[in-house]
Design a protein around this motif. Structure first.
Motif, PDB file in Angstrom:
ATOM      1  N   MET A 138       0.827  -1.210   0.000  1.00 42.08           N
ATOM      2  CA  MET A 138       0.000   0.000   0.000  1.00 42.08           C
ATOM      3  C   MET A 138       0.865   1.265   0.000  1.00 42.08           C
ATOM      4  O   MET A 138       0.503   2.267  -0.627  1.00 42.08           O
ATOM      5  CB  MET A 138      -0.953   0.001   1.201  1.00 42.08           C
ATOM      6  CG  MET A 138      -2.009  -1.097   1.135  1.00 42.08           C
ATOM      7  SD  MET A 138      -2.953  -1.163  -0.406  1.00 42.08           S
ATOM      8  CE  MET A 138      -3.933   0.304  -0.262  1.00 42.08           C
ATOM      9  N   ASN A 139       2.016   1.222   0.667  1.00 43.32           N
ATOM     10  CA  ASN A 139       2.932   2.367   0.641  1.00 43.32           C
ATOM     11  C   ASN A 139       3.477   2.594  -0.768  1.00 43.32           C
ATOM     12  O   ASN A 139       3.595   3.739  -1.218  1.00 43.32           O
ATOM     13  CB  ASN A 139       4.084   2.167   1.624  1.00 43.32           C
ATOM     14  CG  ASN A 139       3.644   2.317   3.056  1.00 43.32           C
ATOM     15  OD1 ASN A 139       2.609   2.905   3.350  1.00 43.32           O
ATOM     16  ND2 ASN A 139       4.427   1.762   3.966  1.00 43.32           N
ATOM     17  N   LYS A 140       3.826   1.523  -1.462  1.00 46.64           N
ATOM     18  CA  LYS A 140       4.346   1.651  -2.827  1.00 46.64           C
ATOM     19  C   LYS A 140       3.269   2.157  -3.780  1.00 46.64           C
ATOM     20  O   LYS A 140       3.550   2.939  -4.681  1.00 46.64           O
ATOM     21  CB  LYS A 140       4.912   0.314  -3.323  1.00 46.64           C
ATOM     22  CG  LYS A 140       6.123  -0.157  -2.549  1.00 46.64           C
ATOM     23  CD  LYS A 140       7.256   0.838  -2.655  1.00 46.64           C
ATOM     24  CE  LYS A 140       8.453   0.365  -1.867  1.00 46.64           C
ATOM     25  NZ  LYS A 140       9.553   1.319  -1.887  1.00 46.64           N
ATOM     26  N   ILE A 141       2.035   1.709  -3.589  1.00 42.37           N
ATOM     27  CA  ILE A 141       0.927   2.191  -4.416  1.00 42.37           C
ATOM     28  C   ILE A 141       0.722   3.694  -4.186  1.00 42.37           C
ATOM     29  O   ILE A 141       0.493   4.451  -5.122  1.00 42.37           O
ATOM     30  CB  ILE A 141      -0.358   1.389  -4.124  1.00 42.37           C
ATOM     31  CG1 ILE A 141      -0.211  -0.018  -4.697  1.00 42.37           C
ATOM     32  CG2 ILE A 141      -1.593   2.072  -4.702  1.00 42.37           C
ATOM     33  CD1 ILE A 141      -1.313  -0.959  -4.308  1.00 42.37           C
ATOM     34  N   ALA A 142       0.836   4.123  -2.934  1.00 40.71           N
ATOM     35  CA  ALA A 142       0.686   5.547  -2.620  1.00 40.71           C
ATOM     36  C   ALA A 142       1.784   6.378  -3.275  1.00 40.71           C
ATOM     37  O   ALA A 142       1.586   7.552  -3.580  1.00 40.71           O
ATOM     38  CB  ALA A 142       0.702   5.749  -1.109  1.00 40.71           C
ATOM     39  N   GLU A 143       2.945   5.760  -3.520  1.00 38.26           N
ATOM     40  CA  GLU A 143       4.046   6.444  -4.197  1.00 38.26           C
ATOM     41  C   GLU A 143       3.862   6.454  -5.713  1.00 38.26           C
ATOM     42  O   GLU A 143       4.694   7.002  -6.437  1.00 38.26           O
ATOM     43  CB  GLU A 143       5.379   5.769  -3.864  1.00 38.26           C
ATOM     44  CG  GLU A 143       5.792   5.897  -2.425  1.00 38.26           C
ATOM     45  CD  GLU A 143       7.034   5.074  -2.092  1.00 38.26           C
ATOM     46  OE1 GLU A 143       7.683   4.540  -3.033  1.00 38.26           O
ATOM     47  OE2 GLU A 143       7.351   4.949  -0.906  1.00 38.26           O
ATOM     48  N   GLY A 144       2.800   5.815  -6.213  1.00 39.29           N
ATOM     49  CA  GLY A 144       2.528   5.791  -7.646  1.00 39.29           C
ATOM     50  C   GLY A 144       3.216   4.653  -8.379  1.00 39.29           C
ATOM     51  O   GLY A 144       3.384   4.704  -9.596  1.00 39.29           O
ATOM     52  N   LYS A 145       3.605   3.611  -7.682  1.00 38.36           N
ATOM     53  CA  LYS A 145       4.295   2.467  -8.289  1.00 38.36           C
ATOM     54  C   LYS A 145       3.294   1.387  -8.709  1.00 38.36           C
ATOM     55  O   LYS A 145       2.205   1.273  -8.156  1.00 38.36           O
ATOM     56  CB  LYS A 145       5.287   1.850  -7.291  1.00 38.36           C
ATOM     57  CG  LYS A 145       6.289   2.807  -6.713  1.00 38.36           C
ATOM     58  CD  LYS A 145       7.330   3.185  -7.706  1.00 38.36           C
ATOM     59  CE  LYS A 145       8.365   4.072  -7.023  1.00 38.36           C
ATOM     60  NZ  LYS A 145       9.471   4.382  -7.850  1.00 38.36           N
ATOM     61  N   TRP A 146       3.688   0.616  -9.691  1.00 41.50           N
ATOM     62  CA  TRP A 146       2.947  -0.564 -10.129  1.00 41.50           C
ATOM     63  C   TRP A 146       3.526  -1.769  -9.406  1.00 41.50           C
ATOM     64  O   TRP A 146       4.724  -1.834  -9.165  1.00 41.50           O
ATOM     65  CB  TRP A 146       3.095  -0.754 -11.632  1.00 41.50           C
ATOM     66  CG  TRP A 146       2.302   0.235 -12.427  1.00 41.50           C
ATOM     67  CD1 TRP A 146       2.555   1.555 -12.572  1.00 41.50           C
ATOM     68  CD2 TRP A 146       1.131  -0.031 -13.182  1.00 41.50           C
ATOM     69  NE1 TRP A 146       1.625   2.141 -13.374  1.00 41.50           N
ATOM     70  CE2 TRP A 146       0.740   1.182 -13.772  1.00 41.50           C
ATOM     71  CE3 TRP A 146       0.396  -1.178 -13.426  1.00 41.50           C
ATOM     72  CZ2 TRP A 146      -0.382   1.283 -14.572  1.00 41.50           C
ATOM     73  CZ3 TRP A 146      -0.710  -1.081 -14.238  1.00 41.50           C
ATOM     74  CH2 TRP A 146      -1.099   0.135 -14.809  1.00 41.50           C
ATOM     75  N   LEU A 147       2.673  -2.729  -9.067  1.00 44.88           N
ATOM     76  CA  LEU A 147       3.141  -3.928  -8.384  1.00 44.88           C
ATOM     77  C   LEU A 147       2.665  -5.176  -9.092  1.00 44.88           C
ATOM     78  O   LEU A 147       1.507  -5.254  -9.523  1.00 44.88           O
ATOM     79  CB  LEU A 147       2.643  -3.962  -6.938  1.00 44.88           C
ATOM     80  CG  LEU A 147       3.528  -3.158  -6.011  1.00 44.88           C
ATOM     81  CD1 LEU A 147       2.933  -1.827  -5.740  1.00 44.88           C
ATOM     82  CD2 LEU A 147       3.809  -3.923  -4.775  1.00 44.88           C
ATOM     83  N   LEU A 148       3.558  -6.126  -9.195  1.00 40.31           N
ATOM     84  CA  LEU A 148       3.226  -7.454  -9.677  1.00 40.31           C
ATOM     85  C   LEU A 148       3.359  -8.376  -8.471  1.00 40.31           C
ATOM     86  O   LEU A 148       4.459  -8.558  -7.943  1.00 40.31           O
ATOM     87  CB  LEU A 148       4.173  -7.885 -10.798  1.00 40.31           C
ATOM     88  CG  LEU A 148       3.874  -9.228 -11.425  1.00 40.31           C
ATOM     89  CD1 LEU A 148       2.517  -9.214 -12.116  1.00 40.31           C
ATOM     90  CD2 LEU A 148       4.957  -9.599 -12.417  1.00 40.31           C
ATOM     91  N   ILE A 149       2.247  -8.891  -7.996  1.00 42.84           N
ATOM     92  CA  ILE A 149       2.244  -9.739  -6.808  1.00 42.84           C
ATOM     93  C   ILE A 149       2.198 -11.191  -7.251  1.00 42.84           C
ATOM     94  O   ILE A 149       1.350 -11.590  -8.043  1.00 42.84           O
ATOM     95  CB  ILE A 149       1.055  -9.405  -5.897  1.00 42.84           C
ATOM     96  CG1 ILE A 149       1.173  -7.956  -5.430  1.00 42.84           C
ATOM     97  CG2 ILE A 149       0.996 -10.354  -4.716  1.00 42.84           C
ATOM     98  CD1 ILE A 149      -0.020  -7.456  -4.673  1.00 42.84           C
ATOM     99  N   ILE A 150       3.144 -11.963  -6.724  1.00 45.23           N
ATOM    100  CA  ILE A 150       3.244 -13.379  -7.068  1.00 45.23           C
ATOM    101  C   ILE A 150       2.916 -14.185  -5.827  1.00 45.23           C
ATOM    102  O   ILE A 150       3.570 -14.033  -4.793  1.00 45.23           O
ATOM    103  CB  ILE A 150       4.656 -13.736  -7.573  1.00 45.23           C
ATOM    104  CG1 ILE A 150       5.033 -12.851  -8.761  1.00 45.23           C
ATOM    105  CG2 ILE A 150       4.738 -15.191  -7.959  1.00 45.23           C
ATOM    106  CD1 ILE A 150       6.190 -11.959  -8.504  1.00 45.23           C
ATOM    107  N   LYS A 151       1.897 -15.041  -5.925  1.00 45.63           N
ATOM    108  CA  LYS A 151       1.522 -15.909  -4.815  1.00 45.63           C
ATOM    109  C   LYS A 151       2.271 -17.225  -4.987  1.00 45.63           C
ATOM    110  O   LYS A 151       2.114 -17.905  -5.981  1.00 45.63           O
ATOM    111  CB  LYS A 151       0.020 -16.139  -4.792  1.00 45.63           C
ATOM    112  CG  LYS A 151      -0.751 -14.880  -4.531  1.00 45.63           C
ATOM    113  CD  LYS A 151      -2.224 -15.130  -4.618  1.00 45.63           C
ATOM    114  CE  LYS A 151      -2.957 -13.809  -4.491  1.00 45.63           C
ATOM    115  NZ  LYS A 151      -4.353 -13.901  -4.825  1.00 45.63           N
ATOM    116  N   THR A 152       3.082 -17.558  -4.014  1.00 46.60           N
ATOM    117  CA  THR A 152       3.863 -18.792  -4.095  1.00 46.60           C
ATOM    118  C   THR A 152       3.161 -19.900  -3.328  1.00 46.60           C
ATOM    119  O   THR A 152       2.339 -19.645  -2.447  1.00 46.60           O
ATOM    120  CB  THR A 152       5.277 -18.577  -3.530  1.00 46.60           C
ATOM    121  OG1 THR A 152       5.182 -18.214  -2.154  1.00 46.60           O
ATOM    122  CG2 THR A 152       5.999 -17.481  -4.285  1.00 46.60           C
ATOM    123  N   ASN A 153       3.515 -21.125  -3.669  1.00 42.90           N
ATOM    124  CA  ASN A 153       2.887 -22.280  -3.027  1.00 42.90           C
ATOM    125  C   ASN A 153       3.522 -22.616  -1.690  1.00 42.90           C
ATOM    126  O   ASN A 153       2.856 -23.011  -0.763  1.00 42.90           O
ATOM    127  CB  ASN A 153       2.973 -23.507  -3.942  1.00 42.90           C
ATOM    128  CG  ASN A 153       2.304 -23.267  -5.268  1.00 42.90           C
ATOM    129  OD1 ASN A 153       1.329 -22.531  -5.338  1.00 42.90           O
ATOM    130  ND2 ASN A 153       2.834 -23.852  -6.312  1.00 42.90           N
TER     131      ASN A 153
END
Length: 175
Positions: A138-153
């Motif tokens: 959420m902090n990175k989103i507030a900075e205007g960054k894009w995020l690619l979230i990878i869910k690992t097993n």
């Protein structure tokens, strides 16, 4: 592709922080082409998305509520049972005061047993291990960054992902 930052915490999710959509899509394609992750384990979050917090914890409200209720019922009842057993031992074999006042002994030990059981269930069910990752995202989103979230097993899959990023000259890995 620009350099990117990696967020990795203990909850088996890895986040790649990127500056734009093109870089995020390029990294997503690189991960898919490496056959390291499947498409359903990738999630792209943009800084303009109003529902970014929902993407981090999808369908969590009902599952979280059910999990919290189960833990409260289980540990609350275990606390009452433990209090009941200790009070029973004190009434049977304890000091003269506890033997002379069995009702007070049971009341005095059932209440703290219930309280401690419910308190422990609250600590377990809140899952503070997920908060660090979510807050960082959420902090990175507030900075205007894009995020690619990878869910690992599991931890082995997470380690493979981290070595993939470390071998990339474009990643700045933060654990």
């Amino acid at each position: 592709m620009d350099t990117f930052e990696i967020l990795s915490y203990a909850d088996h999710r890895v986040g790649a922080v990127l500056t734009g959509k093109a870089a995020a899509e390029e990294l997503q394609n690189d991960l898919l082409n490496s056959h390291l992750v499947q498409h359903e384990h990738l999630q792209l979050v943009n800084p303009y998305d109003k529902g970014a917090d929902k993407k981090l914890e999808p369908k969590s409200e009902s599952r979280l509520a059910k999990n919290m209720l189960n833990w409260h019922l289980y540990l609350g009842s275990m606390g009452v049972i433990l209090g009941f057993l200790i009070a029973g031992l004190l009434v049977s074999y304890g000091p003269a005061f506890t033997q002379a006042n069995p009702y007070l002994t049971f009341i005095a030990l059932l209440s703290p047993g219930l309280f401690l059981g419910l308190f422990a269930s609250g600590l377990i069910s809140l899952r503070p291990d997920k908060d660090a990752f979510n807050q960082a995202v959420m902090n990175k989103i507030a900075e205007g960054k894009w995020l690619l979230i990878i869910k690992t097993n599991n931890e082995a899959h997470r380690s493979k992902l981290m070595s993939f990023f470390k071998n990339s000259t474009k990643a700045d890995v933060l654990s």
